[in-house]
Write a protein that holds these residues in place. Sequence first.
Motif, mmCIF file in Angstrom:
data_model
loop_
_atom_site.group_PDB
_atom_site.id
_atom_site.type_symbol
_atom_site.label_atom_id
_atom_site.label_comp_id
_atom_site.label_asym_id
_atom_site.label_seq_id
_atom_site.Cartn_x
_atom_site.Cartn_y
_atom_site.Cartn_z
ATOM 1 N N GLY A 215 0.818 -1.204 0.000
ATOM 2 C CA GLY A 215 0.000 0.000 0.000
ATOM 3 C C GLY A 215 0.851 1.252 0.000
ATOM 4 O O GLY A 215 1.520 1.542 0.988
ATOM 5 N N ALA A 216 0.848 1.971 -1.148
ATOM 6 C CA ALA A 216 1.601 3.235 -1.231
ATOM 7 C C ALA A 216 0.681 4.357 -0.750
ATOM 8 O O ALA A 216 0.153 5.142 -1.530
ATOM 9 C CB ALA A 216 2.060 3.470 -2.670
ATOM 10 N N THR A 217 0.492 4.422 0.552
ATOM 11 C CA THR A 217 -0.485 5.326 1.151
ATOM 12 C C THR A 217 0.189 6.327 2.076
ATOM 13 O O THR A 217 1.395 6.246 2.321
ATOM 14 C CB THR A 217 -1.511 4.524 1.955
ATOM 15 N N ARG A 218 -0.608 7.232 2.598
ATOM 16 C CA ARG A 218 -0.057 8.206 3.550
ATOM 17 C C ARG A 218 0.345 7.502 4.850
ATOM 18 O O ARG A 218 1.243 7.955 5.563
ATOM 19 C CB ARG A 218 -1.073 9.314 3.834
ATOM 20 N N LEU A 243 -0.801 0.469 -9.273
ATOM 21 C CA LEU A 243 0.458 1.040 -9.751
ATOM 22 C C LEU A 243 0.253 2.280 -10.600
ATOM 23 O O LEU A 243 1.112 3.169 -10.634
ATOM 24 C CB LEU A 243 1.221 -0.015 -10.564
ATOM 25 N N ALA A 244 -0.868 2.345 -11.299
ATOM 26 C CA ALA A 244 -1.110 3.502 -12.175
ATOM 27 C C ALA A 244 -1.160 4.790 -11.373
ATOM 28 O O ALA A 244 -0.788 5.860 -11.869
ATOM 29 C CB ALA A 244 -2.405 3.301 -12.958
ATOM 30 N N GLY A 257 6.239 -3.167 -7.298
ATOM 31 C CA GLY A 257 5.258 -3.932 -8.053
ATOM 32 C C GLY A 257 3.972 -4.083 -7.283
ATOM 33 O O GLY A 257 3.696 -3.354 -6.319
ATOM 34 N N THR A 258 3.151 -5.036 -7.710
ATOM 35 C CA THR A 258 1.865 -5.294 -7.078
ATOM 36 C C THR A 258 2.018 -6.335 -5.975
ATOM 37 O O THR A 258 3.081 -6.941 -5.815
ATOM 38 C CB THR A 258 0.853 -5.806 -8.118
#
Length: 535
Positions: A215-218, A243-244, A257-258
């Motif tokens: 998770g690329a989150t805050r 990823l988009a 990656g995913t």
Amino acid sequence: MVGANSPPSPMTETARRHSFDVALSRTGVMDASGLQALAAAAVSASADAAAQGAARRGPFRPEVWLNARQRHASRLAAHYFRAFDTLAVVAVSLLCAWAAAPGALIHTEVSRVMPFVLGAVAVLGLMRSLGRYRFARGQKTARHLASVALVVLAGAVVTLVSGWALRGTEAQAPAYLIWAGLVLITLNALHIGWSDMVGRWRASGALTPNIVLVGATRHAESLIREALKRRDLNVLGIFDDRLARSPRAIEGVPVLGTAADLLTHKMTPYVDRIVLAIDPRAEARVRELNATLRTLPHEVTLLVEPNDEAETRTALDRLAAAPLADVQGPVDDDRRAFNKRLQDMVLGLIALVLLAIPMAIVALAIRLDSPGPIFFRQRRHGFNHEEIVVWKFRSMKQEAADATASRQVTHDDDRVTRIGRFIRKTSLDELPQLLNVIAGEMSLVGPRPHAIGMKTGHVESARLVADYAHRHRIKPGMTGWAAVNGSRGPLHTAQDVRRRVQLDIDYVERQSLWMDLWIMAVTVPVLLGDRSAVR
């Protein structure tokens, strides 16, 4: 090593000079300011390339790469430290009791020996209960030694009081004080060594947990920022299904990656824990990710959004030091792992000595029976998906060796040699794996290690059962619960794979010293009595 692709390397000095010379030859004569501008551009390009490479590698890249098994072994050191302390204190106590006794120690009155015994019990008990084997990060060695001295002082008081209570005027106060002095010197000398060891392990990264974030989150961003300040946790990378919309990196930690990519990523043997850095209120996504990641042997933790910096620090403390609540089941206890390793070392060395002559006879027979090496080596999956090289006596013809187990053994397999049939039927071909046990890559008892890429039919066995990787949450073994329950040898159908995985997971959850001893006791009669198994 972190990313799936090699990061771009910074421009070397030779490359910069070459590009400068080419540019100069193409432009002809150039004034001084132009030369300065070109040189500045080359330096800037080099800096950009270096920065990009650093970003792909990430700010937490460890200096020394140790897989999860190697780091886990270092974290069990406290149990070894305590065992050595116990032996040292018992030895000093016996020595002092013997010196204080008028005759042979075995004929001495209990009241003469009991003060030393009570003092030793008090010292060892306080050392453990007060956490003198934790060696917290940043703790000064002098302060640690001072706390050990206070523990010994308390033990001396127990010895003196119990001596006066048991012996009255005959209490031997000088002997008790000598005992206390010797215990103090011995423990301080040992703990200076322990502190130095721990310091070197911390510097090499052996005690620093490695995690990946999903998770690329805050939430991930705030955790990484705090981890960068503390430097007691390595965040190796980030995986995100979206990823988009994800950046290439967060605070320098690369997005690799995913979540599905994590399942086959080369970094997984180096990861201690997977942290879901997503909103826990997104229950459907949490369930989906958990279902995807459950095929890995790693512990999975859901990071709940902290309310402030204090809660963030608390969460990181728990990640760096102790397990958080696991969403996939119980975690193997350190004490159980220590006892298992001690059992492997003691019994493994005894077995290696006792079986040395039979192993030499088997080796000679293999050499005389067919051309080729005596041993067969095969890469297999070990603890936490680590790739290990497993040793066996060669039982097949050299030209027919199958390192990937793409074709499993069948009845009357023409690849098996005459000696090979005998040593496979009696499991003598497995004896060299005692070397893997002594090295710490395997245990005497555990799930049998399968060859990497082993196939059942035309399908890789690991893809047939979702829980397959759970069997890698413990070291593989020479024998195991599945082996003594009839699941041994080739796996020809998906049902065979499911049954073995279920038995392996059952063992991982129930493992104990007594269960291991029982499995070892019944292994030989069970395997020799199983005539139907293909081996």
